[in-house]
Write a protein that holds these residues in place. Structure first.
Motif, mmCIF file in Angstrom:
data_model
loop_
_atom_site.group_PDB
_atom_site.id
_atom_site.type_symbol
_atom_site.label_atom_id
_atom_site.label_comp_id
_atom_site.label_asym_id
_atom_site.label_seq_id
_atom_site.Cartn_x
_atom_site.Cartn_y
_atom_site.Cartn_z
ATOM 1 N N LEU A 1 -5.217 9.825 0.341
ATOM 2 C CA LEU A 1 -6.011 9.422 1.497
ATOM 3 C C LEU A 1 -7.108 8.444 1.076
ATOM 4 O O LEU A 1 -7.311 7.406 1.712
ATOM 5 C CB LEU A 1 -6.624 10.666 2.154
ATOM 6 N N GLY A 2 -7.790 8.762 -0.014
ATOM 7 C CA GLY A 2 -8.852 7.892 -0.505
ATOM 8 C C GLY A 2 -8.339 6.534 -0.943
ATOM 9 O O GLY A 2 -8.928 5.498 -0.609
ATOM 10 N N ILE A 3 -7.253 6.514 -1.691
ATOM 11 C CA ILE A 3 -6.733 5.237 -2.176
ATOM 12 C C ILE A 3 -6.204 4.392 -1.025
ATOM 13 O O ILE A 3 -6.351 3.160 -1.025
ATOM 14 C CB ILE A 3 -5.673 5.433 -3.278
ATOM 15 N N THR A 4 -5.621 5.034 -0.028
ATOM 16 C CA THR A 4 -5.159 4.297 1.143
ATOM 17 C C THR A 4 -6.330 3.601 1.834
ATOM 18 O O THR A 4 -6.240 2.432 2.219
ATOM 19 C CB THR A 4 -4.441 5.233 2.126
ATOM 20 N N GLU A 5 -7.426 4.298 1.968
ATOM 21 C CA GLU A 5 -8.604 3.710 2.615
ATOM 22 C C GLU A 5 -9.160 2.551 1.791
ATOM 23 O O GLU A 5 -9.486 1.502 2.337
ATOM 24 C CB GLU A 5 -9.679 4.773 2.833
ATOM 25 N N ILE B 1 0.839 -1.200 0.000
ATOM 26 C CA ILE B 1 0.000 0.000 0.000
ATOM 27 C C ILE B 1 0.872 1.247 0.000
ATOM 28 O O ILE B 1 0.626 2.190 -0.760
ATOM 29 C CB ILE B 1 -0.994 -0.023 1.186
ATOM 30 N N GLN B 2 1.934 1.259 0.795
ATOM 31 C CA GLN B 2 2.842 2.401 0.812
ATOM 32 C C GLN B 2 3.527 2.581 -0.542
ATOM 33 O O GLN B 2 3.690 3.701 -1.017
ATOM 34 C CB GLN B 2 3.887 2.246 1.921
ATOM 35 N N GLN B 3 3.897 1.484 -1.168
ATOM 36 C CA GLN B 3 4.539 1.546 -2.481
ATOM 37 C C GLN B 3 3.559 2.095 -3.525
ATOM 38 O O GLN B 3 3.933 2.938 -4.345
ATOM 39 C CB GLN B 3 5.027 0.157 -2.881
ATOM 40 N N ILE B 4 2.330 1.637 -3.492
ATOM 41 C CA ILE B 4 1.325 2.128 -4.438
ATOM 42 C C ILE B 4 1.070 3.611 -4.218
ATOM 43 O O ILE B 4 0.906 4.367 -5.172
ATOM 44 C CB ILE B 4 0.028 1.301 -4.334
ATOM 45 N N ARG B 5 1.039 4.049 -2.970
ATOM 46 C CA ARG B 5 0.868 5.484 -2.691
ATOM 47 C C ARG B 5 1.977 6.299 -3.374
ATOM 48 O O ARG B 5 1.709 7.339 -3.961
ATOM 49 C CB ARG B 5 0.887 5.749 -1.185
ATOM 50 N N LEU C 1 -14.810 13.490 1.291
ATOM 51 C CA LEU C 1 -13.726 14.189 0.609
ATOM 52 C C LEU C 1 -13.848 14.197 -0.911
ATOM 53 O O LEU C 1 -13.248 15.028 -1.573
ATOM 54 C CB LEU C 1 -12.382 13.563 0.987
ATOM 55 N N SER C 2 -14.609 13.275 -1.451
ATOM 56 C CA SER C 2 -14.686 13.160 -2.909
ATOM 57 C C SER C 2 -15.940 13.849 -3.440
ATOM 58 O O SER C 2 -16.864 14.154 -2.688
ATOM 59 C CB SER C 2 -14.685 11.685 -3.321
ATOM 60 N N ASP C 3 -15.947 14.079 -4.732
ATOM 61 C CA ASP C 3 -17.129 14.657 -5.375
ATOM 62 C C ASP C 3 -18.218 13.609 -5.540
ATOM 63 O O ASP C 3 -19.397 13.924 -5.485
ATOM 64 C CB ASP C 3 -16.763 15.244 -6.742
ATOM 65 N N SER C 4 -17.812 12.370 -5.762
ATOM 66 C CA SER C 4 -18.753 11.255 -5.843
ATOM 67 C C SER C 4 -17.979 9.977 -5.576
ATOM 68 O O SER C 4 -16.762 9.941 -5.689
ATOM 69 C CB SER C 4 -19.447 11.213 -7.206
#
Length: 151
Positions: free
Chosen positions: A43-47, A18-22, A106-109
């Motif tokens: 933040l969203g992708i981490t979740e 996950i850290q690498q993908i971030r 946090l997101s628009d949709s």
């Protein structure tokens, strides 16, 4: 509709990955000049990846897709677990259960959809602000060399 830009990454949703993908996603967004979206997208992708790690059973394999179309960045995570996530209302002192609500805020949709092979895709989108136009530069004034006065 064809994507203006697209990037897909295959991975196992393990904490080290996950850290690498971030880092990879951050580099891709910088390459696309989407620096203002970095914090929210990461933040969203981490979740979403943490949810795969916690809830997808033994198969942690998933793919992350970034798609930039018509001023909208969509971040998608596809995994093999058919269980669609739901926004929960945890107790005030609970240590988990707020991540998807945070992504929604946090997101628009955002959304979650089943995929034909039995898995699901969970996604969120962010509006891309048009960059401010660069200020127009005035042409540099031409310097005229000083002429030494004859004595």
């Amino acid at each position: 509709m064809q994507a203006d830009r697209q990037c897909t990454l295959e991975l196992e949703a393990l904490p080290s990955r996950i850290q690498q993908i971030r880092r990879i996603v951050a580099a891709q967004l910088r390459y696309w000049h989407l620096d203002p979206l970095l914090d929210t997208a990461l933040l969203g992708i981490t979740e979403l990846l943490a949810n795969v790690y916690r809830h997808a059973g033994s198969d942690k394999h998933c793919s992350v897709q970034l798609t930039l179309v018509s001023g909208r960045l969509t971040v998608s995570v596809v995994d093999s677990d058919p269980q669609l996530p739901q926004v929960s209302s945890p107790e005030p002192l609970a240590t988990g259960g707020r991540g998807l609500a945070m992504v929604a805020a946090l997101s628009d949709s955002w959304g979650a959809d089943p995929v034909p092979d039995g898995g699901k895709v969970v996604w969120f989108s962010l509006h891309v602000e048009a960059p401010a136009p660069a200020p127009r530069r005035r042409p540099a004034a031409r310097r005229v060399p000083a002429v030494a006065a004859a004595a």
